[in-house]
Design a protein around this motif. Sequence first.
Motif, PDB file in Angstrom:
ATOM      1  N   MET A  33     -13.972  15.975   7.910  1.00  0.00           N
ATOM      2  CA  MET A  33     -12.775  17.034   7.654  1.00  0.00           C
ATOM      3  C   MET A  33     -11.372  16.111   7.804  1.00  0.00           C
ATOM      4  N   ALA A  34     -11.433  15.642   9.039  1.00  0.00           N
ATOM      5  CA  ALA A  34     -10.066  15.171   9.598  1.00  0.00           C
ATOM      6  C   ALA A  34      -9.929  13.683   8.748  1.00  0.00           C
ATOM      7  N   LYS A  35     -10.820  13.163   8.422  1.00  0.00           N
ATOM      8  CA  LYS A  35     -10.639  11.931   7.753  1.00  0.00           C
ATOM      9  C   LYS A  35     -10.035  12.128   6.182  1.00  0.00           C
ATOM     10  N   SER A  36     -10.478  13.248   5.672  1.00  0.00           N
ATOM     11  CA  SER A  36     -10.278  13.828   4.216  1.00  0.00           C
ATOM     12  C   SER A  36      -8.859  14.135   4.175  1.00  0.00           C
ATOM     13  N   ALA A  37      -8.419  14.933   5.474  1.00  0.00           N
ATOM     14  CA  ALA A  37      -6.941  15.511   5.269  1.00  0.00           C
ATOM     15  C   ALA A  37      -6.095  14.478   5.270  1.00  0.00           C
ATOM     16  N   LEU A  42      -2.256  18.644  10.046  1.00  0.00           N
ATOM     17  CA  LEU A  42      -3.987  19.065   9.786  1.00  0.00           C
ATOM     18  C   LEU A  42      -4.753  17.972  10.463  1.00  0.00           C
ATOM     19  N   GLU A  43      -4.556  16.719  10.247  1.00  0.00           N
ATOM     20  CA  GLU A  43      -5.654  15.691  10.680  1.00  0.00           C
ATOM     21  C   GLU A  43      -5.639  15.803  12.194  1.00  0.00           C
ATOM     22  N   SER A  44      -4.453  16.039  12.799  1.00  0.00           N
ATOM     23  CA  SER A  44      -4.381  15.788  14.175  1.00  0.00           C
ATOM     24  C   SER A  44      -5.046  16.972  14.852  1.00  0.00           C
TER      25      SER A  44
END
Length: 304
Positions: A33-37, A42-44
């Motif tokens: 999910m983080a990689k897709s953000a 949002l990623e952090s």
Amino acid sequence: MPKKVEGLEQLLVEDLQDLFDAEKQLVKALPRMAKSATDEALESALREHLEITRGQVQRIEQVFASMEMRARSRPCRGMQGIIEEGRQTMEEDLAESILDSAIAGAARKVEHYEIAGYESARALAQKLGMKEAAGLLKETLEEEIQADRQLAQISKRLLAQAGGDRSLTAGAPKRHPSRAQRSPRQGAVPKARGRKLSTGGHAARPMMDHEEIRQWAEQRGAHPACVKRTGGRGDVGMIRLDFPGYTGEESLQPISWDEWFEKFEQNDLALIVQDTTARGQKSNFNKLVKRSTVEERPRARAAR
Ligand SMILES: [Fe+2]
């Protein structure tokens, strides 16, 4: 001999086994999910929550230990469903701003599910007089509530940045065929994650040139800022543009352009902006993204 449990204690054990599995599923799902953000905050937030989740897995082991039991899990179908839904959404070729909102929404569903799970488990532990277990479950519950609040703020900002201007979606069909369904040729978009900046003719464009960014911001009365409590020890933390009248007052803190650009370069960022809305009005839409997601777009220009 495994300890025999029944009644409310049995219910608690089953809840814990379920939560144990749910947390372990999340440890696997959150990096994706983080990689897709594409939104930096949002990623952090998702990466930060991954670390917290790892701690929560261990905390459930402690809860079991406090009950003199070995930690065991049983498949949590609820979490499987929520994660699977999120995965399907991420596979759709959505415009970046929409994708980020979708990821934040999926992450909030996860949090709400967990909050309900931990509330029930904690109430059971309290009822059974298991003080240590109840205390541990409360700690996790508070972390989940905090994560949900953070995600809610991010969601709100993502929507505010989209500014109700439909041009970021209207020109493109809402749902594109999934990447798997497209031919490799179509799929070979020279962007980091094969995603589109769907703009319906009001092109959102990436900027990396410092002077250009500064001018774009100043024309809109925006000031360089950072998100409070995200930095520390000489680090300004997450950078943002603060627009007059925008609700960022409580969460943003002014910084100098030098500090802003230092962080901008350090984190390899690009600023995606839209100049006008679909109705031809000046647009404040802007979004900080990883430079790698826009680098190969023809308009990208390296700063200095
Ligand atoms: Fe959790």
